[in-house]
Design a protein around this motif. Structure first.
Motif, PDB file in Angstrom:
ATOM      1  N   GLY A 191       5.801   2.978   3.318  1.00 28.03           N
ATOM      2  CA  GLY A 191       6.517   1.720   3.953  1.00 28.03           C
ATOM      3  C   GLY A 191       7.271   1.199   2.689  1.00 28.03           C
ATOM      4  N   GLY A 259      -5.564   0.380   7.139  1.00 31.84           N
ATOM      5  CA  GLY A 259      -4.805  -0.279   8.217  1.00 31.84           C
ATOM      6  C   GLY A 259      -6.074  -0.910   9.237  1.00 31.84           C
ATOM      7  N   VAL A 282     -15.080  11.836  -0.312  1.00 33.08           N
ATOM      8  CA  VAL A 282     -15.232  12.382  -1.676  1.00 33.08           C
ATOM      9  C   VAL A 282     -15.346  13.725  -1.663  1.00 33.08           C
ATOM     10  CG1 VAL A 282     -15.355  12.105  -4.134  1.00 33.08           C
ATOM     11  CG2 VAL A 282     -15.367  10.008  -2.406  1.00 33.08           C
ATOM     12  N   LEU A 320      -4.527  -3.605  -7.847  1.00 30.34           N
ATOM     13  CA  LEU A 320      -4.875  -2.791  -6.790  1.00 30.34           C
ATOM     14  C   LEU A 320      -4.864  -2.997  -5.266  1.00 30.34           C
ATOM     15  CD1 LEU A 320      -6.433   0.067  -6.963  1.00 30.34           C
ATOM     16  CD2 LEU A 320      -8.406  -1.484  -6.469  1.00 30.34           C
TER      17      LEU A 320
HETATM   18  N1  LIG Z   1     -13.029   8.936   2.161  1.00 26.51           N
HETATM   19  C1  LIG Z   1     -13.036   9.075   0.875  1.00 26.51           C
HETATM   20  O1  LIG Z   1     -13.657   9.476   0.387  1.00 26.51           O
HETATM   21  C2  LIG Z   1     -12.070   8.017   0.410  1.00 26.51           C
HETATM   22  C3  LIG Z   1     -11.833   8.305  -1.168  1.00 26.51           C
HETATM   23  C4  LIG Z   1     -10.554   7.365  -1.858  1.00 26.51           C
HETATM   24  C5  LIG Z   1      -9.907   6.480  -0.998  1.00 26.51           C
HETATM   25  N2  LIG Z   1     -10.487   6.239   0.268  1.00 26.51           N
HETATM   26  C6  LIG Z   1      -9.724   5.371   1.013  1.00 26.51           C
HETATM   27  O2  LIG Z   1      -8.437   5.931   1.170  1.00 26.51           O
HETATM   28  C7  LIG Z   1      -7.458   4.695   1.403  1.00 26.51           C
HETATM   29  C8  LIG Z   1      -6.400   4.924   0.433  1.00 26.51           C
HETATM   30  O3  LIG Z   1      -7.115   4.772  -0.887  1.00 26.51           O
HETATM   31  P1  LIG Z   1      -6.122   4.997  -2.275  1.00 26.51           P
HETATM   32  O4  LIG Z   1      -7.147   4.726  -3.376  1.00 26.51           O
HETATM   33  O5  LIG Z   1      -5.141   5.959  -2.429  1.00 26.51           O
HETATM   34  O6  LIG Z   1      -5.301   3.514  -2.062  1.00 26.51           O
HETATM   35  P2  LIG Z   1      -4.251   3.016  -2.722  1.00 26.51           P
HETATM   36  O7  LIG Z   1      -3.926   3.608  -4.047  1.00 26.51           O
HETATM   37  O8  LIG Z   1      -4.489   1.444  -2.752  1.00 26.51           O
HETATM   38  O9  LIG Z   1      -3.158   3.011  -1.606  1.00 26.51           O
HETATM   39  C9  LIG Z   1      -2.223   1.905  -1.313  1.00 26.51           C
HETATM   40  C10 LIG Z   1      -0.795   2.731  -0.562  1.00 26.51           C
HETATM   41  O10 LIG Z   1      -1.231   3.213   0.858  1.00 26.51           O
HETATM   42  C11 LIG Z   1       0.033   2.720   1.683  1.00 26.51           C
HETATM   43  N3  LIG Z   1      -0.513   2.008   2.617  1.00 26.51           N
HETATM   44  C12 LIG Z   1      -0.739   0.841   2.747  1.00 26.51           C
HETATM   45  N4  LIG Z   1      -1.284   0.360   4.031  1.00 26.51           N
HETATM   46  C13 LIG Z   1      -0.948   1.528   4.667  1.00 26.51           C
HETATM   47  C14 LIG Z   1      -0.972   1.986   6.179  1.00 26.51           C
HETATM   48  N5  LIG Z   1      -1.278   0.753   6.954  1.00 26.51           N
HETATM   49  N6  LIG Z   1      -0.425   3.024   6.619  1.00 26.51           N
HETATM   50  C15 LIG Z   1      -0.092   3.984   5.723  1.00 26.51           C
HETATM   51  N7  LIG Z   1      -0.162   3.839   4.435  1.00 26.51           N
HETATM   52  C16 LIG Z   1      -0.244   2.513   3.994  1.00 26.51           C
HETATM   53  C17 LIG Z   1       0.841   2.061   0.533  1.00 26.51           C
HETATM   54  O11 LIG Z   1       1.916   2.907   0.314  1.00 26.51           O
HETATM   55  P3  LIG Z   1       3.563   2.978   0.686  1.00 26.51           P
HETATM   56  O12 LIG Z   1       3.899   1.399  -0.221  1.00 26.51           O
HETATM   57  O13 LIG Z   1       4.170   3.933  -0.107  1.00 26.51           O
HETATM   58  O14 LIG Z   1       3.708   2.650   2.023  1.00 26.51           O
HETATM   59  C18 LIG Z   1       0.146   1.706  -0.367  1.00 26.51           C
HETATM   60  O15 LIG Z   1       0.895   1.634  -1.815  1.00 26.51           O
HETATM   61  C19 LIG Z   1      -8.341   3.398   1.198  1.00 26.51           C
HETATM   62  O16 LIG Z   1      -8.551   2.829   2.395  1.00 26.51           O
HETATM   63  C20 LIG Z   1      -9.733   3.869   0.435  1.00 26.51           C
HETATM   64  O17 LIG Z   1     -10.754   3.067   0.512  1.00 26.51           O
HETATM   65  C21 LIG Z   1     -11.402   7.009   0.851  1.00 26.51           C
END
Ligand SMILES: NC(=O)c1ccc[n+]([C@@H]2O[C@H](COP(=O)([O-])OP(=O)(O)OC[C@H]3O[C@@H](n4cnc5c(N)ncnc54)[C@H](OP(=O)(O)O)[C@@H]3O)[C@@H](O)[C@H]2O)c1
Length: 334
Positions: A191, A259, A282, A320
């Motif tokens: 984005g 989202g 994870v 964050l």
């Molecule tokens: N399932 C698991 O084991 C696991 C492990 C780790 C994280 N997670 C989850 O994965 C997600 C990402 O974690 P993270 O630590 O990588 O987060 P993060 O570092 O906070 O990532 C944020 C980035 O995601 C992008 N973003 C935000 N809203 C978005 C949307 N609606 N659609 C697409 N991209 C979007 C934006 O990038 P741009 O500015 O480039 O758009 C933003 O800078 C979170 O929900 C987290 O809870 C899950």
């Protein structure tokens, strides 16, 4: 020693408390924590939005690296001075497992890593890759391992596969970096125009702006002929478009809910095209060890956005939340 505790939910309510340095018992090691990295989950936990039933007070954060400074009885695997990283879910050793092991996670329900010293079970730490600093190593236990599990254990990535990543958060950047180890081609949505150039420098071939083109699914399908695997972090905001990008028999690794978590989507294409939607939490300790070896051998370096000091922990967590970062936010515990 100092530790940060969630005594009541909310970033403003985080407290620094003084505690005795713990003594390791039989089979345990005492680690002086040098670095902690933050994940979106930590922000949600602190705000009481991840699991409002977590017992308080709770030390937040799951990720850390540090040095073993004392050994409990019968520890044979480690010596003092060894550099290590904490395992996200220490009781999940390998493969499939039970609910209890999956939930043995640090930073909720178990005490986390935002403290200067912490006792770990001797199996709750693995060696820090020799090519990484403490700060870099602290970024691996959650975000990197999640991307690795999606690409390897659950995704079986092959050379030439097309992988779609979303945004430029911790998980997505690791997915881009790790996919290159398997000869996969990565395309991304973001984005932010500002971050597009940085994503290209990491090897992403095509980037679509999801804000300018919210119906990006069809465009990606026509550009690529269909992708093999989507690393989905947007949840309800992205899932329907993610499905549209896939080849028949393609996979979505459902990782994040940036989202939202409630989706009202058309299920028909999933069954008509043999699509697999795989939840990812994870990964296991054994997957962590494999990834760590791959990172060392290939000299892969995590992307660090900013390193805060221990006393700046609130600012670190707020940053964050903003989503403006490119790469990981870390805390230097020194
Ligand atoms: N399932 C698991 O084991 C696991 C492990 C780790 C994280 N997670 C989850 O994965 C997600 C990402 O974690 P993270 O630590 O990588 O987060 P993060 O570092 O906070 O990532 C944020 C980035 O995601 C992008 N973003 C935000 N809203 C978005 C949307 N609606 N659609 C697409 N991209 C979007 C934006 O990038 P741009 O500015 O480039 O758009 C933003 O800078 C979170 O929900 C987290 O809870 C899950």
């Amino acid at each position: 020693m100092k530790a940060v505790e969630i005594q009541n939910f909310g970033i403003e309510n985080l407290s620094i408390v003084e505690k005795d340095i713990p003594t390791p018992k039989r089979g345990e090691v005492l680690v002086k924590i040098h670095a902690v990295s933050l994940n979106f989950r930590d922000y949600l936990t602190i705000e009481g939005k991840y699991n409002p039933n977590y017992k308080l007070p709770l030390v937040p954060c799951s990720d850390s690296s540090g040095e073993i400074i004392a050994l409990g009885e019968d520890v044979i695997k480690w010596k003092t001075g060894d550099k290590v990283m904490g395992v996200f879910a220490p009781d999940w050793v390998s493969g499939t497992t039970n609910t209890q092991s999956i939930r043995s996670t640090l930073g909720g329900p178990n005490p986390g890593t935002l403290q200067q010293y912490r006792v770990f079970s001797e199996n709750g730490v693995i060696p820090l890759p020799s090519n990484l600093t403490y700060i870099e190593g602290s970024t691996l236990p959650c975000a990197a391992l999640t991307a690795w599990s999606a690409l390897t254990e659950f995704g079986k990535t092959q050379p030439g596969d097309i992988i779609l990543t979303q945004g430029s958060g911790g998980v997505s950047i690791f997915a881009i970096q790790l996919a290159s180890l398997f000869g996969a081609k990565v395309i991304a949505i973001s984005g932010s125009e500002e971050k597009e150039e940085k994503l290209k420098q990491l090897g992403v071939s095509t980037i679509i702006n999801y804000k300018k083109n919210p119906k990006w699914g069809k465009e990606i399908k026509s550009l690529t002929g269909g992708v093999d695997h989507v690393i989905d972090v947007g949840g309800s905001e992205t899932l329907e478009e993610s499905i549209k990008t896939l080849k028949p028999f393609g996979q979505i690794s459902l990782i994040g809910i940036l989202g939202g978590s409630m989706a009202n989507i058309n299920l028909l294409p999933i069954l008509m095209q043999n699509i697999k939607i795989q939840g990812i939490l994870v990964g296991s300790k054994s997957a962590f060890e494999s990834m760590s070896r791959a990172i060392e051998i290939n000299n892969l370096r995590p992307i660090i956005n900013h390193v805060f000091s221990f006393s700046e922990h609130r600012e670190a967590i707020r940053s964050l939340k903003s989503g403006s970062q490119f790469g990981k936010i870390c805390i230097n515990m020194g």
